[in-house]
Design a protein around this motif. Structure first.
Motif, PDB file in Angstrom:
ATOM      1  N   ALA A 229       0.826  -1.209   0.000  1.00 35.96           N
ATOM      2  CA  ALA A 229       0.000   0.000   0.000  1.00 35.96           C
ATOM      3  C   ALA A 229       0.858   1.257   0.000  1.00 35.96           C
ATOM      4  CB  ALA A 229      -0.927  -0.002   1.208  1.00 35.96           C
ATOM      5  N   ALA A 230       2.046   1.185   0.607  1.00 36.15           N
ATOM      6  CA  ALA A 230       2.940   2.346   0.625  1.00 36.15           C
ATOM      7  C   ALA A 230       3.367   2.740  -0.783  1.00 36.15           C
ATOM      8  CB  ALA A 230       4.166   2.048   1.484  1.00 36.15           C
ATOM      9  N   PHE A 231       3.613   1.749  -1.650  1.00 32.81           N
ATOM     10  CA  PHE A 231       3.993   2.052  -3.025  1.00 32.81           C
ATOM     11  C   PHE A 231       2.870   2.773  -3.764  1.00 32.81           C
ATOM     12  CE2 PHE A 231       7.296  -1.269  -2.449  1.00 32.81           C
ATOM     13  CZ  PHE A 231       8.378  -0.550  -2.934  1.00 32.81           C
ATOM     14  N   ALA A 232       1.632   2.333  -3.538  1.00 32.49           N
ATOM     15  CA  ALA A 232       0.497   3.001  -4.177  1.00 32.49           C
ATOM     16  C   ALA A 232       0.353   4.433  -3.668  1.00 32.49           C
ATOM     17  CB  ALA A 232      -0.785   2.215  -3.916  1.00 32.49           C
ATOM     18  N   ALA A 233       0.511   4.616  -2.354  1.00 35.22           N
ATOM     19  CA  ALA A 233       0.402   5.956  -1.779  1.00 35.22           C
ATOM     20  C   ALA A 233       1.527   6.856  -2.271  1.00 35.22           C
ATOM     21  CB  ALA A 233       0.420   5.872  -0.257  1.00 35.22           C
ATOM     22  N   LEU A 234       2.731   6.296  -2.436  1.00 37.13           N
ATOM     23  CA  LEU A 234       3.859   7.082  -2.934  1.00 37.13           C
ATOM     24  C   LEU A 234       3.620   7.503  -4.382  1.00 37.13           C
ATOM     25  CD1 LEU A 234       6.617   8.188  -2.123  1.00 37.13           C
ATOM     26  CD2 LEU A 234       7.658   6.087  -3.000  1.00 37.13           C
ATOM     27  N   ALA A 235       3.059   6.589  -5.183  1.00 35.33           N
ATOM     28  CA  ALA A 235       2.720   6.939  -6.569  1.00 35.33           C
ATOM     29  C   ALA A 235       1.698   8.065  -6.591  1.00 35.33           C
ATOM     30  CB  ALA A 235       2.172   5.711  -7.300  1.00 35.33           C
ATOM     31  N   LEU A 236       0.726   8.013  -5.680  1.00 36.27           N
ATOM     32  CA  LEU A 236      -0.277   9.072  -5.612  1.00 36.27           C
ATOM     33  C   LEU A 236       0.365  10.396  -5.239  1.00 36.27           C
ATOM     34  CD1 LEU A 236      -3.580   9.344  -5.505  1.00 36.27           C
ATOM     35  CD2 LEU A 236      -3.093   9.740  -3.095  1.00 36.27           C
ATOM     36  N   ALA A 237       1.277  10.378  -4.265  1.00 33.25           N
ATOM     37  CA  ALA A 237       1.933  11.606  -3.830  1.00 33.25           C
ATOM     38  C   ALA A 237       2.711  12.246  -4.981  1.00 33.25           C
ATOM     39  CB  ALA A 237       2.868  11.303  -2.659  1.00 33.25           C
ATOM     40  N   TYR A 238       3.441  11.429  -5.735  1.00 31.59           N
ATOM     41  CA  TYR A 238       4.191  11.959  -6.867  1.00 31.59           C
ATOM     42  C   TYR A 238       3.258  12.480  -7.964  1.00 31.59           C
ATOM     43  CZ  TYR A 238       9.083  10.937  -5.798  1.00 31.59           C
ATOM     44  OH  TYR A 238      10.357  10.971  -5.269  1.00 31.59           O
ATOM     45  N   ALA A 239       2.176  11.740  -8.245  1.00 27.57           N
ATOM     46  CA  ALA A 239       1.225  12.174  -9.271  1.00 27.57           C
ATOM     47  C   ALA A 239       0.607  13.514  -8.895  1.00 27.57           C
ATOM     48  CB  ALA A 239       0.146  11.116  -9.461  1.00 27.57           C
TER      49      ALA A 239
ATOM     50  N   ALA B  99      -6.550  -7.934   3.765  1.00 27.41           N
ATOM     51  CA  ALA B  99      -6.076  -6.946   4.740  1.00 27.41           C
ATOM     52  C   ALA B  99      -5.775  -5.617   4.075  1.00 27.41           C
ATOM     53  CB  ALA B  99      -4.838  -7.465   5.459  1.00 27.41           C
ATOM     54  N   LEU B 100      -5.512  -5.630   2.766  1.00 29.37           N
ATOM     55  CA  LEU B 100      -5.182  -4.394   2.061  1.00 29.37           C
ATOM     56  C   LEU B 100      -6.329  -3.386   2.085  1.00 29.37           C
ATOM     57  CD1 LEU B 100      -3.093  -5.643  -0.987  1.00 29.37           C
ATOM     58  CD2 LEU B 100      -2.387  -3.936   0.697  1.00 29.37           C
ATOM     59  N   THR B 101      -7.567  -3.863   2.225  1.00 33.02           N
ATOM     60  CA  THR B 101      -8.675  -2.911   2.328  1.00 33.02           C
ATOM     61  C   THR B 101      -8.533  -2.075   3.595  1.00 33.02           C
ATOM     62  OG1 THR B 101     -10.045  -4.585   3.422  1.00 33.02           O
ATOM     63  CG2 THR B 101     -10.256  -4.380   1.034  1.00 33.02           C
ATOM     64  N   VAL B 102      -8.156  -2.733   4.688  1.00 30.88           N
ATOM     65  CA  VAL B 102      -7.962  -2.019   5.954  1.00 30.88           C
ATOM     66  C   VAL B 102      -6.686  -1.185   5.912  1.00 30.88           C
ATOM     67  CG1 VAL B 102      -7.701  -2.275   8.454  1.00 30.88           C
ATOM     68  CG2 VAL B 102      -9.139  -3.885   7.176  1.00 30.88           C
ATOM     69  N   VAL B 103      -5.616  -1.760   5.355  1.00 32.24           N
ATOM     70  CA  VAL B 103      -4.316  -1.097   5.321  1.00 32.24           C
ATOM     71  C   VAL B 103      -4.358   0.146   4.432  1.00 32.24           C
ATOM     72  CG1 VAL B 103      -1.930  -1.352   4.565  1.00 32.24           C
ATOM     73  CG2 VAL B 103      -3.019  -3.173   5.887  1.00 32.24           C
ATOM     74  N   THR B 104      -4.976   0.020   3.257  1.00 34.67           N
ATOM     75  CA  THR B 104      -5.074   1.173   2.359  1.00 34.67           C
ATOM     76  C   THR B 104      -5.839   2.302   3.027  1.00 34.67           C
ATOM     77  OG1 THR B 104      -5.043  -0.311   0.451  1.00 34.67           O
ATOM     78  CG2 THR B 104      -5.780   1.943   0.057  1.00 34.67           C
TER      79      THR B 104
ATOM     80  N   LEU C  86      -0.519   0.954 -13.079  1.00 38.21           N
ATOM     81  CA  LEU C  86      -0.396  -0.095 -12.064  1.00 38.21           C
ATOM     82  C   LEU C  86      -1.046   0.345 -10.745  1.00 38.21           C
ATOM     83  CD1 LEU C  86       3.261  -1.385 -12.643  1.00 38.21           C
ATOM     84  CD2 LEU C  86       1.121  -2.559 -13.204  1.00 38.21           C
ATOM     85  N   ALA C  87      -0.812   1.592 -10.370  1.00 32.63           N
ATOM     86  CA  ALA C  87      -1.414   2.107  -9.136  1.00 32.63           C
ATOM     87  C   ALA C  87      -2.936   2.164  -9.258  1.00 32.63           C
ATOM     88  CB  ALA C  87      -0.856   3.493  -8.820  1.00 32.63           C
ATOM     89  N   MET C  88      -3.423   2.539 -10.435  1.00 33.89           N
ATOM     90  CA  MET C  88      -4.871   2.568 -10.672  1.00 33.89           C
ATOM     91  C   MET C  88      -5.470   1.172 -10.533  1.00 33.89           C
ATOM     92  SD  MET C  88      -5.214   5.138 -13.930  1.00 33.89           S
ATOM     93  CE  MET C  88      -6.858   4.535 -14.267  1.00 33.89           C
ATOM     94  N   LEU C  89      -4.805   0.174 -11.111  1.00 27.91           N
ATOM     95  CA  LEU C  89      -5.295  -1.203 -11.025  1.00 27.91           C
ATOM     96  C   LEU C  89      -5.322  -1.678  -9.574  1.00 27.91           C
ATOM     97  CD1 LEU C  89      -3.500  -2.819 -14.111  1.00 27.91           C
ATOM     98  CD2 LEU C  89      -5.941  -2.258 -13.891  1.00 27.91           C
ATOM     99  N   PHE C  90      -4.310  -1.279  -8.812  1.00 23.64           N
ATOM    100  CA  PHE C  90      -4.267  -1.656  -7.397  1.00 23.64           C
ATOM    101  C   PHE C  90      -5.456  -1.058  -6.649  1.00 23.64           C
ATOM    102  CE2 PHE C  90      -3.188  -0.293  -3.086  1.00 23.64           C
ATOM    103  CZ  PHE C  90      -2.921  -1.521  -2.486  1.00 23.64           C
ATOM    104  N   VAL C  91      -5.676   0.242  -6.818  1.00 20.40           N
ATOM    105  CA  VAL C  91      -6.772   0.913  -6.111  1.00 20.40           C
ATOM    106  C   VAL C  91      -8.117   0.324  -6.538  1.00 20.40           C
ATOM    107  CG1 VAL C  91      -7.953   3.116  -5.756  1.00 20.40           C
ATOM    108  CG2 VAL C  91      -5.460   3.037  -5.795  1.00 20.40           C
TER     109      VAL C  91
END
Length: 461
Positions: free
Chosen positions: A55-65, A207-212, A414-419
């Protein structure tokens, strides 16, 4: 820039770099890490660490975007105005209103939580008393000049950060060399109770639903752009720094918890005395550990509430400027604060708080489900906006943004697919199975309202 400089929207650039950075942290870290972490651990076991890394990688991608776009467009409401610019009025309308609703629900839950924490010391106190008191105080803070809000939030968020750092340092010390009167635990607990993956890889995904959900709030930093003294420098720095700190806090925090306490014993309850943080502080011999942590989670709730009130007021202000909310809401105080927009957010806060008190078993889970749905949809629209932003600038021959998401557009997709995957998974988790039940009808309602508002505006013109 001068402290009293105004933006083109009338808002004042009074937020310093350190305040922008701490506002970002304050909005993202609520009570979830202190009390809610046990829920994710109960689903995935020690492998919850992997979920926090992913989840940190997805959040980092969001921050950069976000940083890539905000550097070019430091506007009020941040990502909402950008979605309006690059994806059209419908996307901008839906994203801002659904995010507003999600944050208002969060504000209501935080103020009720704060009231419950006060009752830890005063159990006979009626819940409505601290709820009303904290609501008035936080509204007053937000109604003041933005620099006062920024300073207040800076110190409130600092309490959370210091507590987490102390917890991690104590925990790592306990694991490696031990504490006075306590031998080092080592890391055997990571594999002693069913292995590192006791419930399989599928449980890590659930668990990713809770973690995200723990990383939601990353996007709030973009809203400070229109009131930052140097948005081109402050917002990208705050966005990147916030995600890296969150990842460090969450990953190391989870490592400490599942290394010291058998994951099967980590509470998923909501009581302050059940928090893993309380357990470790008590072991370390910190006097009145439960009382100390109760104070910390109280400030965590108030800090998140404070930041989310700020965000919702700016969202409302932005919608009013674009004609998608009553024009009256664009009014500013002498200090440049959108107090009228804050009034609307206060009404939503009151509704969410009343529902959470009167119908916690039925209505409030639906509100929380809508909040999660709205937040994840907001992330999706941010990534889509970034793709459109890049494509349009390239087509117009404009130079790329000074800040760029590495690996885009591949990393964006990739981040979009994850979310999207997390959003699709929510109906299969007991805690968030209301997300689609509440979120989809509300989304349909917003689309209908948008076309009604636009139709009315066309006929007026």
């Amino acid at each position: 820039m001068q402290q009293e400089e105004q933006t083109e929207t009338g808002l004042r650039r009074d937020l310093s770099s350190r305040q922008v950075g701490m506002i970002a942290i304050g909005g993202a870290i609520g009570t979830g890490l202190f009390l809610g972490s046990g829920l994710a651990i109960s689903i995935a076991g020690p492998a919850v660490i992997l979920a926090y890394v992913i989840a940190a990688f997805a959040a980092l991608a969001l921050a950069y975007a976000l940083a890539e776009m905000i550097v070019v467009h430091p506007e009020a409401s941040g990502f909402g105005a950008i979605a309006h610019r690059y994806l059209g009025g419908l996307a901008g309308f839906v994203q801002r209103w659904i995010y507003w609703a999600a944050q208002v629900v969060n504000i209501g839950s935080e103020v009720v939580a704060a009231g419950l924490y006060v009752r830890f010391w005063y159990p006979d106190l009626p819940l409505w008393v601290p709820v009303v008191a904290f609501s008035v105080i936080m509204l007053a803070v937000n109604a003041a000049a933005v620099r006062y809000f920024g300073e207040f939030e800076y110190w409130f968020a600092m309490i959370k950060v210091v507590t987490i750092v102390v917890f991690i340092l104590l925990g790592l010390t306990y694991i490696v060399v031990g504490l006075p009167g306590q031998q080092a635990t080592g890391v055997d607990a990571l594999t002693d109770h069913g292995g590192f993956l006791p419930n399989g890889l599928g449980a890590v995904w659930l668990a990713l639903t809770v973690v995200t959900f723990s990383y939601l709030g990353t996007e709030a930093v973009s809203v400070t752009a229109s009131e930052s003294r140097d948005p081109g420098r402050d917002v990208p720095r705050a966005a990147r720094g916030m995600v890296l700190r969150l990842a460090l806090f969450y990953i190391l925090g989870m490592l400490v918890i599942v290394s010291i306490l058998p994951w099967t014993q980590v509470s998923t309850g909501g009581g302050v005395t059940q928090s893993p943080f309380v357990r470790l502080f008590a072991i370390a011999g910190i006097p009145a550990a439960a009382g100390v942590m109760n104070f910390v989670v109280l400030t965590a709730a108030l800090s998140a509430m404070n930041t989310n009130l700020y965000v919702t007021a700016r969202m409302t202000y932005s919608l009013a400027r674009d004609g998608y909310a009553p024009r009256w809401l664009t009014g500013l105080s002498r200090s440049g604060t959108p107090r009228r927009a804050l009034v609307l957010s206060a009404a939503g806060l009151a509704l969410a708080a009343v529902v959470s008190v009167l119908a916690p078993e039925s209505a409030f889970p639906l509100l929380l489900g809508m909040a999660l749905f709205g937040a994840l949809l907001t992330w999706l629209i941010i990534f889509i906006s970034q793709l459109a932003f890049r494509r349009q600038r390239s087509a117009q021959g404009l130079p790329p943004s000074p800040v760029r998401l590495p690996g885009a557009p591949v990393t964006t997709v990739l981040a979009m697919l994850f979310v999207a995957g997390v959003l699709v998974t929510t109906p299969f988790t007991e805690q968030f199975d209301t997300a689609w039940k509440a979120g989809v009808p509300f989304l349909v309602l917003l689309v209908i309202v948008y076309f009604l508002v636009r139709h009315r505006a066309v006929h007026r013109s």
